[in-house]
Design an enzyme around this catalytic site. Sequence first.
Site, PDB file in Angstrom:
ATOM      1  N   HIS A   1      32.720  39.849  43.314  1.00 45.16           N
ATOM      2  CA  HIS A   1      33.810  38.870  43.442  1.00 45.16           C
ATOM      3  C   HIS A   1      35.038  39.461  44.123  1.00 45.16           C
ATOM      4  CE1 HIS A   1      35.125  40.741  39.639  1.00 45.16           C
ATOM      5  NE2 HIS A   1      33.912  40.513  39.200  1.00 45.16           N
TER       6      HIS A   1
ATOM      7  N   GLU B   1      46.323  34.387  46.522  1.00 48.11           N
ATOM      8  CA  GLU B   1      46.340  33.739  45.192  1.00 48.11           C
ATOM      9  C   GLU B   1      47.724  33.138  44.944  1.00 48.11           C
ATOM     10  OE1 GLU B   1      44.273  36.572  42.341  1.00 48.11           O
ATOM     11  OE2 GLU B   1      42.963  34.840  42.640  1.00 48.11           O
TER      12      GLU B   1
ATOM     13  N   HIS C   1      42.468  46.001  44.731  1.00 48.10           N
ATOM     14  CA  HIS C   1      41.423  45.096  45.224  1.00 48.10           C
ATOM     15  C   HIS C   1      42.091  43.988  46.020  1.00 48.10           C
ATOM     16  CE1 HIS C   1      42.866  43.254  41.487  1.00 48.10           C
ATOM     17  NE2 HIS C   1      42.654  42.126  42.147  1.00 48.10           N
TER      18      HIS C   1
ATOM     19  N   HIS D   1      46.121  43.451  45.598  1.00 51.07           N
ATOM     20  CA  HIS D   1      46.621  43.668  44.234  1.00 51.07           C
ATOM     21  C   HIS D   1      46.475  45.128  43.841  1.00 51.07           C
ATOM     22  CE1 HIS D   1      45.988  39.163  43.067  1.00 51.07           C
ATOM     23  NE2 HIS D   1      47.128  39.385  43.698  1.00 51.07           N
TER      24      HIS D   1
ATOM     25  N   HIS E   1      41.993  39.672  47.587  1.00 55.84           N
ATOM     26  CA  HIS E   1      41.535  38.278  47.529  1.00 55.84           C
ATOM     27  C   HIS E   1      41.704  37.737  48.935  1.00 55.84           C
ATOM     28  CE1 HIS E   1      41.730  38.243  43.036  1.00 55.84           C
ATOM     29  NE2 HIS E   1      42.643  39.166  43.265  1.00 55.84           N
TER      30      HIS E   1
ATOM     31  N   THR F   1      44.097  37.121  37.150  1.00 58.15           N
ATOM     32  CA  THR F   1      43.727  35.877  37.841  1.00 58.15           C
ATOM     33  C   THR F   1      42.209  35.664  37.836  1.00 58.15           C
ATOM     34  OG1 THR F   1      43.473  36.963  39.981  1.00 58.15           O
ATOM     35  CG2 THR F   1      45.690  36.139  39.409  1.00 58.15           C
TER      36      THR F   1
HETATM   37  N1  LIG Z   1      43.440  39.689  40.183  1.00 54.60           N
HETATM   38  S1  LIG Z   1      44.159  40.544  39.066  1.00 54.60           S
HETATM   39  O1  LIG Z   1      44.951  41.607  39.663  1.00 54.60           O
HETATM   40  O2  LIG Z   1      44.881  39.661  38.190  1.00 54.60           O
HETATM   41  C1  LIG Z   1      42.973  41.337  38.123  1.00 54.60           C
HETATM   42  C2  LIG Z   1      41.848  40.804  37.611  1.00 54.60           C
HETATM   43  C3  LIG Z   1      41.062  41.749  36.900  1.00 54.60           C
HETATM   44  C4  LIG Z   1      41.615  42.960  36.903  1.00 54.60           C
HETATM   45  S2  LIG Z   1      41.016  44.373  36.188  1.00 54.60           S
HETATM   46  O3  LIG Z   1      39.955  44.873  36.980  1.00 54.60           O
HETATM   47  O4  LIG Z   1      42.136  45.251  36.040  1.00 54.60           O
HETATM   48  C5  LIG Z   1      40.383  43.960  34.670  1.00 54.60           C
HETATM   49  C6  LIG Z   1      41.250  43.874  33.634  1.00 54.60           C
HETATM   50  C7  LIG Z   1      40.735  43.520  32.391  1.00 54.60           C
HETATM   51  C8  LIG Z   1      39.374  43.261  32.221  1.00 54.60           C
HETATM   52  C9  LIG Z   1      38.532  43.361  33.321  1.00 54.60           C
HETATM   53  C10 LIG Z   1      39.049  43.706  34.576  1.00 54.60           C
HETATM   54  S3  LIG Z   1      43.070  42.965  37.722  1.00 54.60           S
HETATM   55 ZN   LIG Z   2      43.571  40.381  41.998  1.00 53.41          ZN
END
Ligand SMILES: NS(=O)(=O)c1ccc(S(=O)(=O)c2ccccc2)s1
Ligand SMILES: [Zn+2]
Length: 265
Positions: free
Chosen positions: A67, A108, A96, A121, A98, A207
């Site tokens: 994803h 996002e 990572h 991010h 999006h 997110t």
């Molecule tokens: N897109 S975002 O930056 O809000 C985000 C989504 C998931 C993460 S995580 O990989 O840190 C993570 C954190 C907790 C559980 C699993 C993965 S960070």
């Molecule tokens: Zn993210």
Amino acid sequence: MAPWGYSKENGPATWHKDCPIANTGVRQSPIDLITTGQTCAKYDSNLKPVIVSYPAFSEATFLNNGHSVQFQPSAGNLSELSGGPLTKKYKFEQFHFHWGNNDSEGSEHRVNGKMYPAELHLVHWNSESPNFSSFQEAVGSNDPHALCVLGFFLKVGAENASLKPITDLLSKVKNAGSSVSFPGKFDLKAVLPETLTDYYTYDGSLTTPPLAECVKWIVFKEPIEVSTAQMEAFRAVDDGHGKPITGNYRPPCPLHTRTVAASFK
Ligand SMILES: NS(=O)(=O)c1ccc(S(=O)(=O)c2ccccc2)s1
Ligand SMILES: [Zn+2]
């Protein structure tokens, strides 16, 4: 339930089935950052520049998790974040992206409804909390600011030489579940704008599932430029069902009683 994703069958509108907070949460992310009118971002003169200390990473894994694509340094990385709206020091965990399948969608967060073609991010966790001492514990802690994520918009323009080592690696992790160890050093600092003074900040969530409401969000006003070719490289990454990831972005969530602060007028 099939693992979550971004298709009709398992996308954001279905996430509430496994993560009720998707619909019941009052501090969900992302949001539309409105800069004028009633619910607009409010200038806060107390907001300081964000301070990052990102020594070049020497060892990291670059992963396609189906994803997104994620760059995660091996243990022992010393990268830190402080300043801005933060009262504590945060440790870098991973970054990572999006993106969308055309230049008019992909980010996002939005600014007055406008989406950018992608969003980077940088995920950090509070390393000075008495309640946890690792990223995994931070995520499970229910602390409202266990994590701090820096968001940078990507826009199409000149090739980004600092991000080239990353975008050149995308073809090597085309298949979901594939990962490579990052060859050589990577200088994340060089990717970011020099001055980290102009940003929006608000209390939000992850997110993606588990959508935990533990994130202090800092979204920078100034986009990072990447070339069309670099954008196209993201769009060739597969989602594990033999299709390219066609837009791994969650639509904006209601602000509820939250306010967004801006570090600039
Ligand atoms: N897109 S975002 O930056 O809000 C985000 C989504 C998931 C993460 S995580 O990989 O840190 C993570 C954190 C907790 C559980 C699993 C993965 S960070
Ligand atoms: Zn993210």
